[in-house]
Design an enzyme around this catalytic site. Structure first.
Site, PDB file in Angstrom:
ATOM      1  N   LYS A   1       3.823   2.500 -25.994  1.00 25.95           N
ATOM      2  CA  LYS A   1       3.872   1.770 -27.259  1.00 25.95           C
ATOM      3  C   LYS A   1       4.644   2.520 -28.326  1.00 25.95           C
ATOM      4  O   LYS A   1       5.510   1.969 -29.008  1.00 25.95           O
ATOM      5  CB  LYS A   1       2.444   1.546 -27.778  1.00 25.95           C
ATOM      6  CG  LYS A   1       1.887   0.204 -27.373  1.00 25.95           C
ATOM      7  CD  LYS A   1       0.480   0.056 -27.932  1.00 25.95           C
ATOM      8  CE  LYS A   1      -0.395  -0.723 -26.969  1.00 25.95           C
ATOM      9  NZ  LYS A   1      -1.737  -0.219 -26.868  1.00 25.95           N
TER      10      LYS A   1
ATOM     11  N   ARG B   1      -3.875   2.869 -32.483  1.00 27.66           N
ATOM     12  CA  ARG B   1      -3.809   2.482 -31.063  1.00 27.66           C
ATOM     13  C   ARG B   1      -3.610   3.702 -30.180  1.00 27.66           C
ATOM     14  O   ARG B   1      -2.922   4.637 -30.551  1.00 27.66           O
ATOM     15  CB  ARG B   1      -2.594   1.581 -30.807  1.00 27.66           C
ATOM     16  CG  ARG B   1      -2.640   0.221 -31.417  1.00 27.66           C
ATOM     17  CD  ARG B   1      -1.324  -0.482 -31.073  1.00 27.66           C
ATOM     18  NE  ARG B   1      -1.454  -1.909 -31.192  1.00 27.66           N
ATOM     19  CZ  ARG B   1      -1.079  -2.614 -32.263  1.00 27.66           C
ATOM     20  NH1 ARG B   1      -0.550  -1.997 -33.293  1.00 27.66           N
ATOM     21  NH2 ARG B   1      -1.223  -3.908 -32.282  1.00 27.66           N
TER      22      ARG B   1
ATOM     23  N   ARG C   1       1.642  -7.834  23.401  1.00 23.31           N
ATOM     24  CA  ARG C   1       0.438  -7.029  23.619  1.00 23.31           C
ATOM     25  C   ARG C   1      -0.405  -7.660  24.715  1.00 23.31           C
ATOM     26  O   ARG C   1      -0.738  -8.845  24.636  1.00 23.31           O
ATOM     27  CB  ARG C   1      -0.378  -6.951  22.330  1.00 23.31           C
ATOM     28  CG  ARG C   1      -1.615  -6.094  22.481  1.00 23.31           C
ATOM     29  CD  ARG C   1      -2.406  -6.017  21.193  1.00 23.31           C
ATOM     30  NE  ARG C   1      -3.063  -7.281  20.913  1.00 23.31           N
ATOM     31  CZ  ARG C   1      -3.751  -7.512  19.792  1.00 23.31           C
ATOM     32  NH1 ARG C   1      -3.845  -6.584  18.860  1.00 23.31           N
ATOM     33  NH2 ARG C   1      -4.334  -8.680  19.591  1.00 23.31           N
TER      34      ARG C   1
ATOM     35  N   ARG D   1       7.986  -5.475 -25.088  1.00 19.83           N
ATOM     36  CA  ARG D   1       7.830  -4.830 -23.770  1.00 19.83           C
ATOM     37  C   ARG D   1       8.402  -5.764 -22.715  1.00 19.83           C
ATOM     38  O   ARG D   1       8.602  -6.957 -22.981  1.00 19.83           O
ATOM     39  CB  ARG D   1       6.356  -4.562 -23.488  1.00 19.83           C
ATOM     40  CG  ARG D   1       5.518  -5.808 -23.507  1.00 19.83           C
ATOM     41  CD  ARG D   1       4.050  -5.536 -23.269  1.00 19.83           C
ATOM     42  NE  ARG D   1       3.304  -6.778 -23.472  1.00 19.83           N
ATOM     43  CZ  ARG D   1       1.986  -6.847 -23.510  1.00 19.83           C
ATOM     44  NH1 ARG D   1       1.264  -5.754 -23.385  1.00 19.83           N
ATOM     45  NH2 ARG D   1       1.384  -8.000 -23.666  1.00 19.83           N
TER      46      ARG D   1
ATOM     47  N   ASN E   1      -5.009  -2.136  11.361  1.00 19.22           N
ATOM     48  CA  ASN E   1      -6.321  -2.753  11.101  1.00 19.22           C
ATOM     49  C   ASN E   1      -7.411  -1.945  11.805  1.00 19.22           C
ATOM     50  O   ASN E   1      -8.366  -1.481  11.176  1.00 19.22           O
ATOM     51  CB  ASN E   1      -6.390  -4.176  11.661  1.00 19.22           C
ATOM     52  CG  ASN E   1      -5.422  -5.111  10.988  1.00 19.22           C
ATOM     53  OD1 ASN E   1      -4.796  -4.746  10.009  1.00 19.22           O
ATOM     54  ND2 ASN E   1      -5.312  -6.316  11.506  1.00 19.22           N
ATOM     55  N   ASP E   2      -7.261  -1.812  13.111  1.00 17.42           N
ATOM     56  CA  ASP E   2      -8.293  -1.105  13.867  1.00 17.42           C
ATOM     57  C   ASP E   2      -8.297   0.376  13.528  1.00 17.42           C
ATOM     58  O   ASP E   2      -9.350   1.010  13.504  1.00 17.42           O
ATOM     59  CB  ASP E   2      -8.090  -1.316  15.372  1.00 17.42           C
ATOM     60  CG  ASP E   2      -8.587  -2.692  15.802  1.00 17.42           C
ATOM     61  OD1 ASP E   2      -9.033  -3.445  14.922  1.00 17.42           O
ATOM     62  OD2 ASP E   2      -8.535  -3.008  16.994  1.00 17.42           O
TER      63      ASP E   2
ATOM     64  N   MET F   1      -9.224   3.514 -24.995  1.00 18.07           N
ATOM     65  CA  MET F   1      -9.496   2.801 -26.227  1.00 18.07           C
ATOM     66  C   MET F   1      -8.359   1.851 -26.541  1.00 18.07           C
ATOM     67  O   MET F   1      -7.204   2.158 -26.297  1.00 18.07           O
ATOM     68  CB  MET F   1      -9.653   3.771 -27.387  1.00 18.07           C
ATOM     69  CG  MET F   1     -10.380   3.138 -28.547  1.00 18.07           C
ATOM     70  SD  MET F   1      -9.988   3.957 -30.080  1.00 18.07           S
ATOM     71  CE  MET F   1      -8.405   3.227 -30.442  1.00 18.07           C
TER      72      MET F   1
ATOM     73  N   HIS G   1     -11.238 -13.027  10.911  1.00 17.97           N
ATOM     74  CA  HIS G   1     -10.494 -13.884  11.842  1.00 17.97           C
ATOM     75  C   HIS G   1      -9.813 -15.031  11.106  1.00 17.97           C
ATOM     76  O   HIS G   1      -8.619 -15.292  11.285  1.00 17.97           O
ATOM     77  CB  HIS G   1     -11.459 -14.416  12.906  1.00 17.97           C
ATOM     78  CG  HIS G   1     -10.806 -15.338  13.887  1.00 17.97           C
ATOM     79  ND1 HIS G   1     -10.791 -16.707  13.725  1.00 17.97           N
ATOM     80  CD2 HIS G   1     -10.115 -15.082  15.012  1.00 17.97           C
ATOM     81  CE1 HIS G   1     -10.134 -17.256  14.733  1.00 17.97           C
ATOM     82  NE2 HIS G   1      -9.715 -16.287  15.527  1.00 17.97           N
TER      83      HIS G   1
ATOM     84  N   SER H   1       3.305   1.321  18.327  1.00 19.05           N
ATOM     85  CA  SER H   1       3.147   0.348  17.250  1.00 19.05           C
ATOM     86  C   SER H   1       1.767   0.583  16.646  1.00 19.05           C
ATOM     87  O   SER H   1       0.756   0.501  17.343  1.00 19.05           O
ATOM     88  CB  SER H   1       3.263  -1.076  17.794  1.00 19.05           C
ATOM     89  OG  SER H   1       3.077  -1.995  16.742  1.00 19.05           O
TER      90      SER H   1
ATOM     91  N   GLY I   1      -9.912   1.374 -19.420  1.00 18.45           N
ATOM     92  CA  GLY I   1     -10.940   2.304 -19.886  1.00 18.45           C
ATOM     93  C   GLY I   1     -10.509   3.043 -21.137  1.00 18.45           C
ATOM     94  O   GLY I   1     -11.328   3.623 -21.832  1.00 18.45           O
TER      95      GLY I   1
ATOM     96  N   TYR J   1      10.362  -0.046  12.003  1.00 14.86           N
ATOM     97  CA  TYR J   1      10.191  -1.424  11.552  1.00 14.86           C
ATOM     98  C   TYR J   1       8.743  -1.687  11.143  1.00 14.86           C
ATOM     99  O   TYR J   1       7.848  -0.921  11.508  1.00 14.86           O
ATOM    100  CB  TYR J   1      10.601  -2.430  12.638  1.00 14.86           C
ATOM    101  CG  TYR J   1       9.680  -2.442  13.829  1.00 14.86           C
ATOM    102  CD1 TYR J   1       8.569  -3.300  13.870  1.00 14.86           C
ATOM    103  CD2 TYR J   1       9.889  -1.597  14.909  1.00 14.86           C
ATOM    104  CE1 TYR J   1       7.713  -3.305  14.954  1.00 14.86           C
ATOM    105  CE2 TYR J   1       9.036  -1.592  15.996  1.00 14.86           C
ATOM    106  CZ  TYR J   1       7.947  -2.449  16.017  1.00 14.86           C
ATOM    107  OH  TYR J   1       7.084  -2.454  17.075  1.00 14.86           O
TER     108      TYR J   1
ATOM    109  N   CYS K   1       2.144  -3.018  13.304  1.00 18.91           N
ATOM    110  CA  CYS K   1       1.905  -4.450  13.473  1.00 18.91           C
ATOM    111  C   CYS K   1       0.557  -4.863  12.901  1.00 18.91           C
ATOM    112  O   CYS K   1       0.112  -5.980  13.105  1.00 18.91           O
ATOM    113  CB  CYS K   1       2.037  -4.873  14.922  1.00 18.91           C
ATOM    114  SG  CYS K   1       0.810  -4.144  16.002  1.00 18.91           S
TER     115      CYS K   1
END
Lengths: 919, 919
Positions: free
Chosen positions: A26, A96, A653, A365, A803-804, A107, A481, A799, A105, A886, A866
């Site tokens: 600012k 400010r 797979r 801004r 996720n797992d 001020m 899923h 690959s 958080g 990739y 993947c």
């Protein structure tokens, strides 16, 4: 000693836009504007360095600093012609905070600082508007008490309520029959008269005195020291600390503090205030776009109590536009916005106030914008010569273009919000509610649009999900899923909508509706056949049909993608299981398939019988017999996918899920199945019990299936290689990659490779031709990452199944995480849901380790990802830093990944530089 | 060129016992015996180096080697006075493989090599015993065909069967009414006469010729080359390769091949054969102990067709003892055994043959022994001055002393084996079958011994497990709930006994009984109240009550433990949850509690109601109210544990399991609970559904509970610290350690520490005293190991929870692993069940990483392990190498851990040296 204070005002400034580190965003912006000769109320910024030394000095403002502040207040006063603390000619200021990056958080803002009883009277006299003065005063007391003195805002509610009651009585309204909201509507703030306000101020001061055992500070300097103190202290509060911890922001950065002269847009009809954008933030169109209110304060425009008016002509209310009402101010504003956009080389969001015809800019801004606008603005600015192609690429937040790829809710349409769930798969969809996959298919077959509603979905529901326009689940997270499959299909999905309680028996869903403060207000029952609308991009569920706007890819979007593809280093593939998915992916620019799951192919009605026969087989011979029935289907699937991806790699797979996923679990379906198969239902139940797993995620799945039943992978390898030979025979280039799931030891891979190699020789001999293919593995267990060097002896590619890998590294089941992950993000334990953005210090460390070890063993080993993270921009940035070849993601996320990969490459090019994106 | 062949015989030898690497264990042993002047049949060993060059040379024996072998055969002949290949004076030989370490899959032994038609006739003439010659011949043909020619042994079954039928017919037995086993019993091998045997030999040769399209080799040298070839080839077969891969045995080691003159114990009444031990292998008593058979071959003693006779007098059949029957041979044998034991400084297992009064030793090796014997022998040998204390420690396999700590099945008692499960917790136990915990408690209350039989157990069954003598489950692995809890209680448990099918409805279990070859023979139904006996050390289940022998710790055991404690560097603690467990652990020598699980305390009948109230609470206030009821119980628990462990550290793990474990899941119990609690059963069902998890292992548990419900840990911290203050006030030294489960980020630990610190100040103020305690964390997730440096900023100690760390690192649910882990071990993917012995390259790598990173951040951080691996000797050895401060295990495994820790220290001292243990 370094300079502690930077002054700005009257066309000059000590600082400029490059000094964000020292002055905060600012402060630097105001300095820059002032330097550009743009009218900003004068003020000064205390540097971030002072904040750091402030704490080191035990949380005190030194006398030297106080003296300097006083001197700068006099400089402000000299410009404005008023004096801080003077009742005759009072100077009020705003205070400010401002760090390098905005931070929750911290001020916020205190306005109208410098008021006390005498000065209020002075202002009343000067402005001939005692109501104005008193209203400012009572607002200031509440804000200051809350922020600086630690007396919470709600402690003042009853005093304000009493003022309204008193006013109501005078107006002849029976306030006692009204609840709080109704009372506020009937007796708005503007209705409180001078006498009432004077009493309210007195009441508020008493509340402060009681709470703090000390009178409200009347000395304007005492107020100022308190406010500055609060700004610096807020840098150290718990929430800010947590946020810094999460974002690696060093404590030493500190925050700056800006003190600025107040200007008032509510001094009469020749005053006003507004906000404006240099281009349309919704469409990106190059036109000046804004709203204003005469005789109003800035917060009035935002609060929506009064309907704002257009800034420019041509929006239907020309007579009330700023352009007509105050042509001089408008002309000045236009000149300023053009100057600012040219200067900052980006679309600007401006706040302005006109005090007695004089225009002031309060903030400037880079403006927030929709994805559509971001793309158009970036591309048009390149053409206007404002920015380079590389800058344009970095200007568009990849996530924001998701909305371009799906239909969206018409923002103007009326709608009734029922509930909110997780925004699991973007896009808007309306349809009749159905509660099971068969109904979805049947009704869709009758030409109806349907929304499939389930507590959760399983692979058995795939045909219903295909048939539905959208999917709503009451359980499961962003990678459940339902969410994963819906994203793969590019279908709208709201998941984990816990307000929804589904009764399959009654074919209804009961929705608990909550008000804004989270209290339940009513329960709405939606029956099968009723229409609802989902917004998968926000997680909202609406009652009835809400009009939607179709997706459309603009010309600008295409141009941006071309530029992105030029600079990115990582390839982008898609996770696609069918020829249709593959074609979609290719249309979105996928350069191959990074994950073709073979199990979804098992669910087709024609095949599932053979799959179940295979599972129920008592020995290898019976299992092989059943597998032989599946083989031709699988081969056809692969032929279709290979043809769709001609010339591009296709990573397939082999079977991954536990076998129990292919058996029905409810009694009626079991009974029907037993009849069809000519077996006893008890046998099926026993098999279900035998296959039951406590933790299926950690169970008998992946290549473990082939260690116990090698014939399954034999069949799959045969289907892949026969398909490859057949497609190659038709003159189409095929590039299959056979991928083993859930491996963690070289020995597993060796066993799998032996299966594939044996089949290979048979098939190539039978077909009389050889086809090149690669053999590799998923890396989705911590042990696999740790032992990557050994795995790379056998695997030609890795690959990452992030996720797992996230589930195991963090020990969090994604299907169960809903119960605590929210609390984890809230408590700052995770910066983001680790299933959305990869947990770099934990899971990322394993990915990096596996890359290093894999490359050490096999230089040039091909590396990709993947998991769902392959489509997440922040994760893609990380994958760029570890040098993956990739990423692979849902077809609908391919454009996002292409853009994110381009940004990753650009950011890596300028390592160490802080490159801003539009967000 | 290096020497290829080492000869031994007539008191001399080219090699000796130090040359195991070159000659294999057997070859080196024979050479040593020969050198010691002990009569061994002469022979020679082809070195392991030849094996290596054999493959390098394309699998051929060079002419030079063949010539050398021939020369050595002549040397043998010269000593024995016969000639290889001569019919007039034939020399027969045995051919054996022998690697440095014995290895499964390697070729075993071929006896009587050198026979053909002419030589058989020669032997018949020489011995005047044509039956003897023909019987040796037909056995040789089968063995040689199977091992060398690749014609499987069972191809010859029908020919032998035909011979038995023919004999039966001659004996007037109707063979057609008998099955194979009955026929063999009625017509044993000894009943086959010369004519039948001659016909059998001819039939067998025809079978070989048909299978190999080549006649059975009649040339003795061709036989010999084939046998040597088979020995070397077996080093390279698939099974041996896998085994080597698992045990890091380099392929280059190779196997040796020993060729030795045959001697015959079955040449008449002045011949015989036997086995003997230099000390009693069962008790360890220092007495010569053995069995023999006159006029018999070695395999007859083992096969059990004839009952062997005692070697020494004093065993009830003195008249038939070798000591009486052949006093010269016996005297010579005694002199030899004394010499050998003194020479090898360990109890020896001897094989001897007496051919026409002449004694030969055929083998001598360290004898296998029971745990009891191992301890006694080791300790007595120290006292005899034969070995040092350190050697004594290394002589006892830690696992073997487990049997000393529990009652065991009387080996002499008759018994009927019903089924086999996993040996989940050692000890023998008999009792009436009950099928639920309440029945167990009730019947035990009536003074009955009961065995609790369940499909699986859960924490709700704890009271029944306590009441039962033993536990049998049909599902679950070595680390299932039943197994872990039973081991903790020191109770017999057979788990995962899949032949057992439990019907709670009928209160029966149906047991499918299998024969030795794995075919089901019958189904036995056991009803509630029927008696069964478990052997938790072997996993056997017997019908009826089988007498057991109580546990008793010998004086020698105590001495050995004292020596072990002197040398070990790692501390040994116990996992114990109750004062009783703690006292047991202390009696077994535990130096503290490494894991005190607080959740088991929740299941007591008085508390579970409050626990459930807490779970069902709608808000914090209600939750706190319920927790306040649990507090006094928990405090009492801790007071008891602290008192029992006065002066020793007690590591208390705060609540770990998911809350749904504390709610009942079956309809009747739910209904009863609803009634007691005065709530609707639907509410409980909804709560159950709400708490249901797909993968509870990866769910809302551990410190995640306290992130969402901090008041739970607050209560626990308060109970611990109040108890500590109270016990300290009574003058007892307390050393509490508060341990956080399932953490993975520093922030989690900081939040937990803040909870504990707040409670600490409150409690210390209330109690007016302070107690020292430590704050630390489990490391049981891969992410925790990776981020160990950060965790160590807050944690003063780490305790590795290797059960969960194994589950997450390998992605294997221990409760579900039964379906494939067997196949994994069989396929050589894992050397051992990774839940029994830690997977060093995977899980171990993370443990090591966490140790390094934790120490780097906080030098001197205290490191321990409290997973099941803490009681596994092989794992303890590994923990020694990474320098853990202590291991913690079930109370009953504490002595095992003490011994294993001592061995670990000794092995580390002599790094690089190969130190043998008794195994």
């Amino acid at each position: 000693m370094a300079r502690q204070i930077y002054f700005f005002g009257s066309g000059q400034a000590d600082g400029d836009a490059t000094m964000k580190n020292l002055l905060g965003g600012k402060g630097a912006g105001l300095a820059e504007m002032s330097k550009l000769g743009i009218p900003v109320p004068p003020g000064f910024t205390i540097t971030t360095e002072v904040c750091s030394s402030f704490y080191a000095a035990g949380g005190k403002l030194t006398p030297e600093l106080q003296a300097e502040i006083k001197a700068n207040l006099q400089r402000i006063g000299a410009i404005v012609g008023t004096s801080f603390g003077s009742a005759a000619s009072p100077l009020l200021v705003s205070v400010r905070s401002g760090a390098r990056a905005s931070m929750p958080g911290m001020m916020d803002t205190i306005l109208n600082l410098g008021l006390n009883d005498a000065i209020v009277q002075g202002i009343a006299d000067l402005t001939k508007n005692p109501r104005f003065a008193l209203d400012a005063y009572r607002r200031f007391i509440v804000a200051y008490s809350d922020i600086v003195l630690g007396v919470p805002r709600n402690r003042f509610d009853s005093a304000l309520m009493a003022a309204r009651f008193e006013t109501a009585k005078r107006l002849g309204i029976d306030g006692s029959r009204l609840n709080g909201a109704e009372l506020e509507r009937r007796v708005p703030d503007a209705a409180l008269d001078e006498e009432i306000l004077r009493k309210l101020v007195a009441d508020q001061k008493k509340i402060v005195a009681d709470a703090t055992r000390s009178p409200f500070p009347e000395d304007p300097y005492a107020q100022l020291w308190g406010a500055i103190h609060a700004v610096f202290a807020s840098w150290h509060n718990a929430r800010a600390r947590v946020y810094r911890g999460m974002h690696d922001i060093p404590e030493s950065w500190g925050t700056a503090c800006t003190v600025q002269a107040m200007v008032f847009g509510n001094l009469g009809d020749d005053s006003g205030t507004g906000v404006a954008f240099t281009r349309d933030p919704s469409t990106g169109e190059r036109r000046f776009y804004g709203e204003w209110l005469p005789n109003a304060q800035g917060e009035d425009v935002v609060a929506g109590v009064r309907t704002p008016l257009p800034v420019s002509k041509g929006s239907g209310d020309d007579a009330n536009s700023l352009e007509i009402k105050m042509p001089e101010a408008f002309a000045e504003l236009v000149a300023i916005y053009q100057k600012l956009e040219l200067h900052f080389r980006d679309m600007q969001d401006l706040e302005f106030t006109i005090q007695s015809k004089k225009l002031y800019l309060l903030q400037c801004r880079n403006g927030k914008r929709t994805g559509r606008a971001a793309v158009r603005i970036a591309v048009e600015m390149v053409k206007e010569g404002l920015i380079s192609e590389r800058e344009a690429i970095l200007r568009v937040e990849p996530e924001s273009i998701d909305q371009l790829l799906h239909p969206s809710i018409d923002p103007a349409a009326p709608k009734r919000l029922l509930a909110r769930g997780l925004p699991a798969s973007p896009g808007a969809a309306s349809g009749q509610v159905v509660f099971n996959a068969d109904d979805a298919e049947r009704r869709a077959g009758q030409g109806k649009a349907v929304i499939l509603v389930r507590a959760e979905t399983s692979p058995e529901d795939i045909h219903g999900m295909k048939a539905a326009r959208g999917i709503l689940t009451s359980r499961g997270g962003m990678t459940s899923h339902a969410a994963v499959v819906a994203r793969g299909m590019g279908k709208s999905c709201v998941a984990g909508c816990s307000a929804v309680s589904v009764s399959y028996e009654h074919q209804t869903m009961a929705v608990t509706v909550y008000d804004a403060s989270g209290h339940p207000t009513e329960v709405v029952t939606v029956k099968a056949g009723d229409v609802i609308t989902l917004d998968g991009g926000t997680g909202q569920v609406f009652l009835g049909a809400v009009p939607t706007v179709p997706a459309s890819l603009s010309r600008e979007f295409g141009e941006l993608m071309v530029w992105a593809d030029k600079v990115r280093k990582m390839g982008v593939r898609a996770n696609a299981d069918t020829p249709l998915d593959a074609r979609t992916a290719r249309n979105f620019g996928a350069e191959g398939i990074g994950l073709c799951r073979t199990e979804h192919m098992f669910f087709d009605e024609e095949r599932i019988a053979a799959v179940r026969e295979m599972i129920l087989a008592g020995d290898v011979t019976a299992r092989r017999r059943a597998l032989a029935k599946i083989l031709p289907f699988q081969r056809e699937d692969f032929i279709g996918v290979f043809q769709a991806m001609a010339g591009l790699p296709v990573t397939i797979r082999l079977l991954d899920p536990p076998l129990h996923e292919f058996l029905p679990h409810d009694q009626p379906t079991l009974a029907a199945l037993a009849k069809t198969m000519g077996v006893r239902v008890e046998g099926l139940e026993r098999k279900n019990e035998e296959l039951h797993e406590y933790n299926p995620m950690l169970g008998h799945r992946g290549c473990r299936l082939a260690v116990t039943f090698p014939e399954i992978y034999e069949m799959q390898a045969r289907a892949i290689l026969e398909a490859a030979c057949d497609v190659a025979a038709a003159g189409v280039e095929v590039r299959p990659e056979i991928m083993i799931p859930l491996s963690m030891t070289k020995r597993e891979l060796d066993i799998m490779k032996a299966i594939v190699d044996t089949v290979k020789e048979e098939v190539f001999t039978e077909k009389g031709r050889r086809v090149d293919f690669h053999f590799g593995t998923m890396i989705e267990l911590p042990r696999a990452a740790i032992r990557a060097a050994e795995l790379a002896e056998t695997a030609e590619f890795f690959s990452f199944g992030t996720n797992d890998l996230t589930q195991t590294t963090l020990g969090i089941s994604r299907d169960d995480a809903g119960k605590f992950l929210g609390a984890y993000v809230e408590a700052g334990i995770f910066a983001k849901d680790p299933f959305t953005t990869i947990d770099i210090p934990g899971v990322g460390a394993l990915v990096e380790m596996a890359c290093e070890r894999g490359r050490a063993q096999r230089p040039g080993i091909h590396l990709g990802v993947c998991g769902e993270h392959g489509g997440d921009p922040a994760s893609i940035r990380f994958f760029g830093t570890v040098g993956l070849d990739y990423v692979s993601c849902s077809p609908y996320r391919v454009p996002i990944a292409r853009l994110a990969a381009a940004q990753s490459a650009l950011l890596l090019d300028t390592k160490g530089a802080t490159v801003e994106t539009t967000r």
